[in-house]
Write an enzyme that holds these catalytic residues in place. Structure first.
Site, PDB file in Angstrom:
ATOM      1  N   MET A 173       0.843  -1.198   0.000  1.00 45.89           N
ATOM      2  CA  MET A 173       0.000   0.000   0.000  1.00 45.89           C
ATOM      3  C   MET A 173       0.881   1.253   0.000  1.00 45.89           C
ATOM      4  SD  MET A 173      -3.033  -1.163   2.594  1.00 45.89           S
ATOM      5  CE  MET A 173      -1.998  -1.032   4.053  1.00 45.89           C
ATOM      6  N   ASP A 174       1.374   1.608  -1.157  1.00 44.52           N
ATOM      7  CA  ASP A 174       2.321   2.705  -1.287  1.00 44.52           C
ATOM      8  C   ASP A 174       1.600   3.980  -1.730  1.00 44.52           C
ATOM      9  OD1 ASP A 174       4.611   4.161  -1.408  1.00 44.52           O
ATOM     10  OD2 ASP A 174       5.474   3.139  -3.136  1.00 44.52           O
ATOM     11  N   GLY A 175       1.800   5.067  -0.989  1.00 40.27           N
ATOM     12  CA  GLY A 175       1.310   6.355  -1.468  1.00 40.27           C
ATOM     13  C   GLY A 175       0.256   7.034  -0.625  1.00 40.27           C
ATOM     14  N   ARG A 185       1.603  10.547   0.266  1.00 34.33           N
ATOM     15  CA  ARG A 185       1.685  11.375  -0.940  1.00 34.33           C
ATOM     16  C   ARG A 185       0.299  11.747  -1.454  1.00 34.33           C
ATOM     17  NH1 ARG A 185       5.545   7.708  -4.366  1.00 34.33           N
ATOM     18  NH2 ARG A 185       5.147   6.303  -2.621  1.00 34.33           N
TER      19      ARG A 185
END
Length: 287
Positions: free
Chosen positions: A41-43, A46
């Protein structure tokens, strides 16, 4: 009257979307369907920065994305779904951020085991995977309670990796295997002292630890290796996640941030899996 018409229209549109999605999944099911899909679960942070909202809101949006993916995977027939929720390395972040994530985790764990939750509605069993001793007591107890509460659910399985890294998993598996082997040898030594004989069993146990011993003691030993690993944000790094289990796994890296992941990205990952399926199966047989 106008409100009633709007409500009816929304229900009709919602029903139509569900019908079209299930029709799409029926078409996809003509080909091979991944048995296990894992997500990095990247971001989330951001996403919050991009939308000029609080980081906390970004994390909550990420949780909603997890629930959407769980629903889609269930409808598609994917039996196992794994998410990389919290790395051991994440403990190095700002103390207030770590505390917020622990509080959010506690809140969401308690929500998952409510009778009306998607987990119980779909019959999903939950496993928390990792070095759970590193979690604070409230979160650890809640995780244990969630695993116990869903133990009888058999339709699919959600594995949540918390306080996890692959290096820690491998170290744990090796140490546990060595301890198990040592205990077996000690037990046979005691039997030999009583019986006065050396058995073939003892000779076998004096050999090196086997691959199956390591895999049995791995945190992820309760699930098959993933067929597809999806990492959002366009990144192709594994970030110390499932290094042991992803030898013959398809890596799919959509450029969207995790809270933005949707049906089209999952469908694209499955289509890529189906296109490469013969090659992936051939690689598995060669291992």
């Amino acid at each position: 009257m106008l409100k009633t018409s709007d409500s009816l229209a929304r229900r009709l549109i919602g029903s139509s979307i569900v019908y079209m999605r299930r029709f799409l999944f029926r078409i996809l099911s003509v080909g091979p369907i991944p048995n296990h899909i894992a997500f990095i679960m990247d971001g989330n942070r951001r996403y919050a920065k991009k939308r000029n909202i609080a980081e906390a809101t970004g994390y909550r949006a990420g949780f909603l994305a997890v629930m959407c993916m769980l629903k889609y995977c269930y409808e598609l027939g994917v039996k196992y779904m794994t998410i990389y929720a919290f790395s051991i390395d994440n403990f190095r972040r700002r103390p207030e951020e770590v505390q917020y994530l622990m509080d959010l985790m506690l809140e969401k764990i308690e929500g998952l085991i409510k009778q009306e939750s998607i987990v119980n509605g779909y019959g999903v069993r939950i496993h928390f995977v990792g070095n759970l001793k590193l979690l604070n007591e409230r979160v650890r107890v809640a995780a244990e309670k969630a695993m116990q509460a869903t133990a009888n659910n058999t339709n699919s399985t959600l594995l949540i990796c918390v306080a996890y890294t692959s290096t820690d998993e491998i170290l744990h598996a090796v140490q546990s295997s060595c301890l198990e082997k040592w205990n077996e040898i000690q037990e046979l030594d005691a039997n030999q002292a009583q019986n006065g004989e050396i058995t073939e069993e003892k000779l076998e146990l004096n050999h090196i630890i086997k691959l199956v011993d390591i895999e049995r003691h791995a945190y992820m030993g309760l699930a098959p290796d993933p067929d597809v690993l999806i990492r959002t944000s366009g990144e192709t790094r594994l970030s110390n996640f499932l290094l042991w289990q992803t030898t013959s796994c398809l890596l799919y890296s959509p450029k969207v941030l995790f809270p933005e992941i949707g049906l089209r990205h999952l469908v694209s990952a499955v289509l890529n899996f189906q296109r490469l399926y013969p090659h992936l199966e051939k690689e598995k047989k060669q291992l």
